[in-house]
Design a protein around this motif. Structure first.
Motif, PDB file in Angstrom:
ATOM      1  N   ASP A  33       0.922  -1.272   0.011  1.00  0.00           N
ATOM      2  CA  ASP A  33       0.080   0.122   0.023  1.00  0.00           C
ATOM      3  C   ASP A  33       0.708   1.315  -0.067  1.00  0.00           C
ATOM      4  OD1 ASP A  33      -2.226  -1.633   0.115  1.00  0.00           O
ATOM      5  OD2 ASP A  33      -2.703  -1.413   2.239  1.00  0.00           O
ATOM      6  N   VAL A  93      -4.277   5.913   3.973  1.00  0.00           N
ATOM      7  CA  VAL A  93      -5.555   6.025   4.748  1.00  0.00           C
ATOM      8  C   VAL A  93      -6.155   4.845   5.093  1.00  0.00           C
ATOM      9  CG1 VAL A  93      -7.756   7.549   5.023  1.00  0.00           C
ATOM     10  CG2 VAL A  93      -5.473   8.585   3.828  1.00  0.00           C
ATOM     11  N   ARG A  94      -6.618   4.506   6.233  1.00  0.00           N
ATOM     12  CA  ARG A  94      -7.430   3.332   6.399  1.00  0.00           C
ATOM     13  C   ARG A  94      -8.897   3.783   6.367  1.00  0.00           C
ATOM     14  NH1 ARG A  94      -5.486   1.613  12.193  1.00  0.00           N
ATOM     15  NH2 ARG A  94      -7.552   1.368  12.436  1.00  0.00           N
ATOM     16  N   ASP A  95      -9.732   2.633   5.946  1.00  0.00           N
ATOM     17  CA  ASP A  95     -11.312   2.830   6.203  1.00  0.00           C
ATOM     18  C   ASP A  95     -11.706   2.993   7.470  1.00  0.00           C
ATOM     19  OD1 ASP A  95     -11.331   2.346   3.429  1.00  0.00           O
ATOM     20  OD2 ASP A  95     -11.710   0.256   3.602  1.00  0.00           O
ATOM     21  N   GLU A  96     -12.669   3.811   7.707  1.00  0.00           N
ATOM     22  CA  GLU A  96     -13.069   4.047   9.158  1.00  0.00           C
ATOM     23  C   GLU A  96     -13.530   3.015   9.765  1.00  0.00           C
ATOM     24  OE1 GLU A  96     -15.987   7.353   9.761  1.00  0.00           O
ATOM     25  OE2 GLU A  96     -14.632   8.626   8.139  1.00  0.00           O
ATOM     26  N   ASP A  97     -14.289   1.804   9.220  1.00  0.00           N
ATOM     27  CA  ASP A  97     -14.656   0.654   9.533  1.00  0.00           C
ATOM     28  C   ASP A  97     -13.606  -0.611   9.883  1.00  0.00           C
ATOM     29  OD1 ASP A  97     -14.574   0.089   7.022  1.00  0.00           O
ATOM     30  OD2 ASP A  97     -16.292  -0.771   7.024  1.00  0.00           O
ATOM     31  N   GLU A  98     -12.220  -0.088   9.321  1.00  0.00           N
ATOM     32  CA  GLU A  98     -11.309  -1.181   9.518  1.00  0.00           C
ATOM     33  C   GLU A  98     -10.694  -1.207  10.974  1.00  0.00           C
ATOM     34  OE1 GLU A  98      -7.100  -2.279   7.029  1.00  0.00           O
ATOM     35  OE2 GLU A  98      -8.068  -0.278   6.864  1.00  0.00           O
TER      36      GLU A  98
END
Length: 175
Positions: A33, A93-98
């Motif tokens: 990533d 950037v990570r997903d909020e739900d991760e």
């Protein structure tokens, strides 16, 4: 570029061949990533930019790299054991739900037999597993974070319910 403006991704483990190729071991969880066009090596407390001319990521958390202006093994050897960083602006950037296992830091641990043990103050990452550190009765109790021991993760209330093996807590609390 200052170290506080960057995040650590790994370190140079060794040279490969005579033409300046180096191997980087990634301590960053998902190196695929990362945008690896320019990396920064910490040399004598300063971050020095290295422009990636070619790279090949491996499946074992490593990658082989050629840098511009590092065209000989002598130049590459100076980078061995140097920490490698990227600017914070390039952090994925990570997903909020991760939810990652490292997000459990700060959760309160409740054991099935001992009740509340305390807050996870640290999470160590080892090749096979993650290990939580919890202060309990003025000692640090350590236990693996795996599916066998975790009974429930209450993200909303910050509670981790576990069923630790018999005798594990006693190992840390007995004199």
């Amino acid at each position: 570029m200052k170290i506080e403006d960057c995040f650590y991704i790994g370190y140079v483990t060794k040279t490969k061949g005579l033409k300046g190729e180096v191997q980087i071991f990634f301590e960053y969880e998902e190196p695929e990533d990362l945008k690896l066009e320019t990396v920064y090596a910490e040399i004598n407390g300063k971050l020095i930019p290295y422009f990636v001319s070619s790279s090949k990521l491996q499946n074992n958390q490593t990658g082989n790299f050629y840098f511009d202006d590092v065209d000989h093994i002598d130049k590459a050897e100076k980078l061995v054991r140097k920490k490698i960083y990227l600017p914070n602006s390039e952090k994925p950037v990570r997903d909020e739900d991760e939810f990652l296992i490292t997000d459990l830091k700060g959760f309160i641990v409740h054991d099935k037999h001992f009740g509340e043990l305390g807050e996870i103050i640290e999470i160590h990452e080892y090749p096979q597993q993650f290990v939580a550190v919890v202060p309990y009765k003025f000692r640090e109790v350590m236990f693996p974070l795996n599916d066998d021991l975790i009974e429930e993760i209450d993200q909303e209330n910050g509670i981790l319910k576990v069923n630790l093996p018999e005798g594990l807590v006693d190992l840390y609390t007995q004199e």
